[in-house]
Design a protein around this motif. Structure first.
Motif: not given
Length: 326
Positions: A177-184, A298-305, A307-314
């Motif tokens: 949710i957040y990382d897909r629309q950070p500017s909004a 929840f600092k451990q979620l940074d690695a998961r974030r 990985e999500a940034d590298n997805e083709a469908d962003f």
């Protein structure tokens, strides 16, 4: 002998009876019309002047007392006047501050309402190409919350305990949710934070602050409350937690999410965050400025974030089977 003869002859010439010796009365003494001679003695002159000044001593004391009373009265009236002027200036200053507070508050609410319209909802079912229009604004927030619910599940489903469920919720919120629309999402959440911070730092009474906070939170939809709660558990939204608890911003959490997620959210929020103003005022629900969880929980979620940034469908929101159609 001649003088004896004159006395006898003169006595014979007076008629009888003659006044007796004790009947003689002295002639009245007439005042001397001439002014008294000037006093040449300096000491006598000063004594006479001192007696004259003493006659005015009582009058001088009376005049002094009257003058002192008038001075005291003038000072008292001046003090009262200055006191009224200060009170009037204080009232005018408080009124100006109140006007400035209201003006800025409603300006923040307007900006928040404008910013939320930039948020887009998830894809609709069957729209793999993304050709169908997506929901925007508060409807988009509700759709995203529903998508998160469908994706993460509940404690009765695939999550073993509240701790894992909370981690899954925060991770899903950040990556999907957040990382897909950070500017909004960024401006929208920051404006919400500034709005409630503005209310909390105002010189208003507690009851007045609650009244304005209720107006502000009335613009937050039930679905958006879940996203607000999850954002407060992230490093970026950590400062929002005390305000969420202070004004009970999770009170109107959608009943479906409250049933499924309240136990997990209670790991990061005190009970008063879910209560109304009357319940928050009870003895056992005092406000605490320090959040329950540390900022880096929840600092451990940074690695998961990453990985999500590298997805083709962003694209905005959830994708695939998690998409919703309303």
């Amino acid at each position: 002998m001649a003088w004896i003869v004159r006395i006898v002859s003169s006595s014979r010439a007076q008629p009888w009876p003659r006044p007796l010796p004790w009947q003689f009365r002295p002639a009245p003494i007439q005042a001397d019309p001439r002014p008294p001679p000037p006093i040449t003695d300096r000491g006598a002159r000063f004594a006479e002047l001192g007696q004259t000044g003493d006659s005015f001593g009582g009058l001088n004391a009376l005049l002094t007392a009257v003058a002192g009373a008038l001075v005291f009265w003038a000072g008292f009236m001046q003090h009262q006047t200055l006191k009224q002027v200060r009170e009037q200036a204080k009232a005018e200053r408080a009124y100006r501050q109140f006007q400035e507070f209201e003006s800025l508050l409603f300006r923040l609410l307007e900006l928040t309402a404008t910013t939320v319209e930039r948020i887009e909802g998830p894809k609709r079912k069957g729209d793999s190409a993304g050709s169908l229009p997506r929901h925007k604004g508060t409807r988009a927030l509700d759709s995203l919350s529903r998508s998160l619910f469908d994706s993460v599940g509940s404690h009765r489903g695939n999550q073993v305990d509240a701790q894992h469920l909370l981690g899954a919720l925060v991770g899903g919120y950040l990556t999907e949710i957040y990382d897909r629309q950070p500017s909004a999402f960024g401006p929208y959440l920051r404006l919400l934070y500034q709005t409630f911070k503005h209310i909390a730092e105002s010189p208003l009474s507690e009851q007045q602050q609650i009244r304005y906070a209720n107006i502000a939170r009335g613009q937050i939809s039930e679905g958006a409350v879940l996203l607000l709660a999850l954002n407060g558990l992230t490093p970026n939204g950590y400062k929002f937690v005390p305000l969420i608890e202070k004004f009970g911003l999770l009170e109107h959490l959608h009943r479906r999410y409250r049933t499924e997620y309240e136990a997990a959210l209670s790991l990061g929020y005190r009970r008063r965050a879910f209560l109304g103003s009357q319940e928050r005022a009870t003895h056992c629900n005092e406000w605490r400025e320090k959040p329950l969880l540390p900022q880096e929980s929840f600092k451990q979620l940074d690695a998961r974030r990453e990985e999500a940034d590298n997805e083709a469908d962003f694209s905005a929101g959830f994708h695939g089977n998690a998409a919703v159609d309303e």
